[in-house]
Design a protein around this motif. Sequence first.
Motif, PDB file in Angstrom:
ATOM      1  N   LEU A 146      27.878  32.085  39.166  1.00 32.28           N
ATOM      2  CA  LEU A 146      29.005  31.298  39.029  1.00 32.28           C
ATOM      3  C   LEU A 146      30.250  32.326  38.903  1.00 32.28           C
ATOM      4  CD1 LEU A 146      30.170  28.479  38.564  1.00 32.28           C
ATOM      5  CD2 LEU A 146      29.738  28.655  36.170  1.00 32.28           C
ATOM      6  N   SER A 147      30.226  33.351  38.161  1.00 36.50           N
ATOM      7  CA  SER A 147      31.370  34.349  37.885  1.00 36.50           C
ATOM      8  C   SER A 147      31.625  35.082  39.121  1.00 36.50           C
ATOM      9  CB  SER A 147      30.838  35.223  36.970  1.00 36.50           C
ATOM     10  OG  SER A 147      29.922  36.290  37.178  1.00 36.50           O
ATOM     11  N   ILE A 148      30.645  35.278  40.100  1.00 33.30           N
ATOM     12  CA  ILE A 148      30.918  35.712  41.452  1.00 33.30           C
ATOM     13  C   ILE A 148      31.705  34.799  42.268  1.00 33.30           C
ATOM     14  CG2 ILE A 148      29.950  36.561  43.435  1.00 33.30           C
ATOM     15  CD1 ILE A 148      27.512  37.699  42.037  1.00 33.30           C
ATOM     16  N   GLY A 149      31.313  33.796  42.116  1.00 31.74           N
ATOM     17  CA  GLY A 149      31.921  32.816  42.773  1.00 31.74           C
ATOM     18  C   GLY A 149      33.639  32.567  42.400  1.00 31.74           C
ATOM     19  N   LEU A 150      33.783  32.478  41.083  1.00 31.50           N
ATOM     20  CA  LEU A 150      34.828  32.404  40.554  1.00 31.50           C
ATOM     21  C   LEU A 150      35.944  33.541  40.853  1.00 31.50           C
ATOM     22  CD1 LEU A 150      34.140  30.994  36.863  1.00 31.50           C
ATOM     23  CD2 LEU A 150      35.155  29.681  38.739  1.00 31.50           C
ATOM     24  N   SER A 151      35.275  34.715  40.850  1.00 30.03           N
ATOM     25  CA  SER A 151      36.118  35.839  41.199  1.00 30.03           C
ATOM     26  C   SER A 151      36.659  35.983  42.585  1.00 30.03           C
ATOM     27  CB  SER A 151      35.267  37.197  40.813  1.00 30.03           C
ATOM     28  OG  SER A 151      34.255  37.297  41.937  1.00 30.03           O
ATOM     29  N   LEU A 152      35.786  35.241  43.293  1.00 26.86           N
ATOM     30  CA  LEU A 152      36.098  35.399  44.954  1.00 26.86           C
ATOM     31  C   LEU A 152      37.084  34.101  45.175  1.00 26.86           C
ATOM     32  CD1 LEU A 152      32.731  36.108  46.456  1.00 26.86           C
ATOM     33  CD2 LEU A 152      34.644  37.712  46.466  1.00 26.86           C
ATOM     34  N   ILE A 153      37.212  33.213  44.423  1.00 21.36           N
ATOM     35  CA  ILE A 153      38.106  32.141  45.163  1.00 21.36           C
ATOM     36  C   ILE A 153      39.442  32.602  45.077  1.00 21.36           C
ATOM     37  CG2 ILE A 153      39.188  29.995  44.038  1.00 21.36           C
ATOM     38  CD1 ILE A 153      36.488  28.996  43.006  1.00 21.36           C
ATOM     39  N   GLY A 154      39.845  33.336  44.204  1.00 24.23           N
ATOM     40  CA  GLY A 154      41.374  33.970  44.318  1.00 24.23           C
ATOM     41  C   GLY A 154      41.558  35.046  45.415  1.00 24.23           C
ATOM     42  N   VAL A 155      40.368  35.500  45.963  1.00 21.62           N
ATOM     43  CA  VAL A 155      40.589  36.301  47.346  1.00 21.62           C
ATOM     44  C   VAL A 155      40.619  35.395  48.221  1.00 21.62           C
ATOM     45  CG1 VAL A 155      39.495  37.979  48.544  1.00 21.62           C
ATOM     46  CG2 VAL A 155      39.170  38.110  46.309  1.00 21.62           C
ATOM     47  N   GLY A 156      39.716  34.318  48.318  1.00 20.26           N
ATOM     48  CA  GLY A 156      39.965  33.564  49.162  1.00 20.26           C
ATOM     49  C   GLY A 156      41.300  32.611  49.656  1.00 20.26           C
ATOM     50  N   ILE A 157      41.927  32.255  48.575  1.00 21.00           N
ATOM     51  CA  ILE A 157      43.278  31.539  48.597  1.00 21.00           C
ATOM     52  C   ILE A 157      44.324  32.486  48.919  1.00 21.00           C
ATOM     53  CG2 ILE A 157      44.135  31.829  46.142  1.00 21.00           C
ATOM     54  CD1 ILE A 157      44.041  28.437  48.498  1.00 21.00           C
ATOM     55  N   SER A 158      43.908  33.879  48.606  1.00 19.68           N
ATOM     56  CA  SER A 158      45.010  34.939  49.027  1.00 19.68           C
ATOM     57  C   SER A 158      45.234  34.953  50.600  1.00 19.68           C
ATOM     58  CB  SER A 158      44.701  36.230  48.264  1.00 19.68           C
ATOM     59  OG  SER A 158      45.621  37.263  48.806  1.00 19.68           O
ATOM     60  N   SER A 159      43.655  35.079  50.988  1.00 20.01           N
ATOM     61  CA  SER A 159      43.838  35.025  52.544  1.00 20.01           C
ATOM     62  C   SER A 159      44.439  33.904  53.048  1.00 20.01           C
ATOM     63  CB  SER A 159      42.402  35.346  52.831  1.00 20.01           C
ATOM     64  OG  SER A 159      41.717  36.671  52.492  1.00 20.01           O
ATOM     65  N   PHE A 160      44.149  32.590  52.709  1.00 19.19           N
ATOM     66  CA  PHE A 160      44.494  31.520  53.047  1.00 19.19           C
ATOM     67  C   PHE A 160      46.248  31.584  53.410  1.00 19.19           C
ATOM     68  CE2 PHE A 160      45.801  27.176  53.050  1.00 19.19           C
ATOM     69  CZ  PHE A 160      44.558  26.501  53.552  1.00 19.19           C
ATOM     70  N   GLY A 161      46.723  32.464  52.388  1.00 16.24           N
ATOM     71  CA  GLY A 161      48.506  32.436  52.613  1.00 16.24           C
ATOM     72  C   GLY A 161      48.809  33.557  53.212  1.00 16.24           C
ATOM     73  N   GLY A 162      48.014  34.380  54.016  1.00 15.66           N
ATOM     74  CA  GLY A 162      48.137  35.136  54.917  1.00 15.66           C
ATOM     75  C   GLY A 162      47.986  36.709  54.307  1.00 15.66           C
ATOM     76  N   GLY A 163      47.300  36.908  53.147  1.00 14.78           N
ATOM     77  CA  GLY A 163      47.111  38.150  52.438  1.00 14.78           C
ATOM     78  C   GLY A 163      48.272  38.566  51.729  1.00 14.78           C
ATOM     79  N   SER A 164      48.089  38.959  50.154  1.00 14.38           N
ATOM     80  CA  SER A 164      48.847  38.999  49.215  1.00 14.38           C
ATOM     81  C   SER A 164      49.740  40.305  49.509  1.00 14.38           C
ATOM     82  CB  SER A 164      48.265  39.142  47.751  1.00 14.38           C
ATOM     83  OG  SER A 164      47.601  40.371  47.853  1.00 14.38           O
ATOM     84  N   SER A 165      49.469  41.113  50.323  1.00 13.02           N
ATOM     85  CA  SER A 165      50.266  42.400  50.599  1.00 13.02           C
ATOM     86  C   SER A 165      51.219  41.942  51.809  1.00 13.02           C
ATOM     87  CB  SER A 165      49.271  43.588  51.063  1.00 13.02           C
ATOM     88  OG  SER A 165      48.652  43.219  52.324  1.00 13.02           O
ATOM     89  N   ALA A 166      51.020  40.707  52.624  1.00  8.35           N
ATOM     90  CA  ALA A 166      51.984  40.440  53.564  1.00  8.35           C
ATOM     91  C   ALA A 166      53.312  39.923  52.953  1.00  8.35           C
ATOM     92  CB  ALA A 166      51.567  39.265  54.508  1.00  8.35           C
ATOM     93  N   LYS A 167      54.350  40.435  53.860  1.00  6.99           N
ATOM     94  CA  LYS A 167      55.604  40.160  53.449  1.00  6.99           C
ATOM     95  C   LYS A 167      56.030  38.752  53.602  1.00  6.99           C
ATOM     96  CE  LYS A 167      56.698  44.437  51.818  1.00  6.99           C
ATOM     97  NZ  LYS A 167      56.730  44.675  50.429  1.00  6.99           N
ATOM     98  N   ASP A 168      55.301  38.035  54.423  1.00  2.00           N
ATOM     99  CA  ASP A 168      55.440  36.668  54.697  1.00  2.00           C
ATOM    100  C   ASP A 168      54.298  35.607  54.138  1.00  2.00           C
ATOM    101  OD1 ASP A 168      53.590  37.575  56.431  1.00  2.00           O
ATOM    102  OD2 ASP A 168      54.115  36.113  57.915  1.00  2.00           O
ATOM    103  N   TYR A 169      53.778  36.425  52.702  1.00  3.32           N
ATOM    104  CA  TYR A 169      52.741  35.595  52.184  1.00  3.32           C
ATOM    105  C   TYR A 169      52.958  34.184  51.912  1.00  3.32           C
ATOM    106  CZ  TYR A 169      49.334  34.874  48.492  1.00  3.32           C
ATOM    107  OH  TYR A 169      48.340  34.276  47.729  1.00  3.32           O
ATOM    108  N   GLY A 170      52.208  33.355  51.984  1.00  3.81           N
ATOM    109  CA  GLY A 170      52.691  31.947  51.761  1.00  3.81           C
ATOM    110  C   GLY A 170      53.664  31.151  52.494  1.00  3.81           C
ATOM    111  N   SER A 171      53.890  31.915  53.854  1.00  2.00           N
ATOM    112  CA  SER A 171      54.925  31.044  54.507  1.00  2.00           C
ATOM    113  C   SER A 171      54.114  29.661  55.121  1.00  2.00           C
ATOM    114  CB  SER A 171      55.127  32.039  55.838  1.00  2.00           C
ATOM    115  OG  SER A 171      54.085  32.212  56.409  1.00  2.00           O
ATOM    116  N   LEU A 172      55.022  28.944  55.667  1.00  5.94           N
ATOM    117  CA  LEU A 172      54.468  27.822  56.081  1.00  5.94           C
ATOM    118  C   LEU A 172      53.572  27.822  57.185  1.00  5.94           C
ATOM    119  CD1 LEU A 172      57.643  25.203  55.748  1.00  5.94           C
ATOM    120  CD2 LEU A 172      55.667  25.188  54.495  1.00  5.94           C
ATOM    121  N   GLU A 173      53.962  28.880  58.143  1.00  4.15           N
ATOM    122  CA  GLU A 173      53.071  29.073  59.367  1.00  4.15           C
ATOM    123  C   GLU A 173      51.616  29.500  58.876  1.00  4.15           C
ATOM    124  OE1 GLU A 173      55.711  32.008  60.826  1.00  4.15           O
ATOM    125  OE2 GLU A 173      56.845  30.595  61.804  1.00  4.15           O
ATOM    126  N   ASN A 174      51.712  30.722  57.950  1.00  7.98           N
ATOM    127  CA  ASN A 174      50.165  31.238  57.360  1.00  7.98           C
ATOM    128  C   ASN A 174      49.518  29.917  56.802  1.00  7.98           C
ATOM    129  OD1 ASN A 174      50.141  33.984  57.954  1.00  7.98           O
ATOM    130  ND2 ASN A 174      51.706  34.260  56.350  1.00  7.98           N
TER     131      ASN A 174
END
Length: 462
Positions: A146-174
Amino acid sequence: MKTGSIYELEGRVPLKQAIPLGIQHVLAMFLGNVSPLIIVCGLLDIPLETKSMLIQNSMFVAGIATLIQLYPFFRVGSGLPVVMGTSSGFIGVCQSVAGVMGNGVVAYGSIMAACFIGGLFETVLGSFLKPLRKFFPSVVTGTVVLSIGLSLIGVGISSFGGGSSAKDYGSLENLFVGFVVLIVIIVLKHGTKGFTSFSSILIGIIVGYILVSIMAMVLPTTFTYVDDTGATVEATKAWVLNWDKVAQAKWFAVPALMPVKWVFDARAIVPILIMFIVTAVETVGDISGITEGGLGREATDKELSGGVMCDGLGSSFAALFGVLPNTSFSQNVGLVAMNKVVNRFCIATGGIFLIACGLFPKLAALISIMPQSVLGGAAVMMFSSIVVSGIQLITKWPIGPRNVTIVSVALGLGYGLGSNTAILVHLPQAISLIFGGSGIVPAAVAAIVLNIIIPKEKKKAE
């Protein structure tokens, strides 16, 4: 080999089914496999030529380790659909070693020597896992999963938005790309049958590639932003495919053995040995998640012991090629839990594909250009499936006050520390590195300790 079903562990599945399912697993873990090396090479200022060589080696090693995990020899390997890859858990330790020993190839060589020793240590630890099994009942392994899954959910949603290191992170296109991939997967998974249903992840990612290619034809592919110095900078959007990387990659290259010179130094060996204990606990959780999510049962002593031993030997083997430790990949646990495909032959085609990526860099480059938002569309669902597997393990037996306390305290400490590492700032660095990462370690330690010290509930007389 007899003919089998994709939902059965044994048996051979037709290649037209097996190959797409194997590639699905590679797509789920590819970026996670190379990212730790990219990060550590950046921390240590490793030359670009050496870094490229290590990334190629990481794919080759992951493929070999996966095949050993699938088809055990001399007790090494779980015999389960476990996919191996470069562990991200060692990034913090490598950063600590760099702080003590300095940057450069010499420091990296000391890390490799320590990883080789640590891998052998974990192998020995795995061989003695059976008498330790009593410390890992379903309430403990379920909490770890359960803790493994919880730790990865944040990683998954970060990728969903284009990657937290991306300058256009969270853009409508991503976000649009991520939602399209997710919707395609859900529709195919539950609205169709046969190939399109159990290959929904692969098809969803292919649709993502096609979508971003079309978007690049009709939308601007660059944007401007103001950096920290106040200068206006033009950058490429995160969803754009970098085909130049594929064109520049070699067609064939042999993985280099011992690409860096080893240096045996206790300052690197001690902290890395500690991390190998941590990865052993994580592997127990991953294997438990696979057997529960994919097979509907608990893992056996033999499977857990062989899996941990494969982690160890796989990591020592990885060190020979200059690659960080290879461990079971939690991303793929989520994929198994989601589509229930457990056939070893199917997963083995993915292992062979990884080896091919290590031998044919152009093939690897084609996957490495995958936009984060495309992967994120699949990841948010896969990683959440791990959480469900953990809940299923915990609730396998009636939930009494004792188990409620174990799970509550373990998750409270684990998930809490994982999301707020600043609370450990005044503790020794070694403790911060071990307990302040993903939250898996404190959750596992708390669950194990509480399971030992809290008296078991007496069964009520009928």
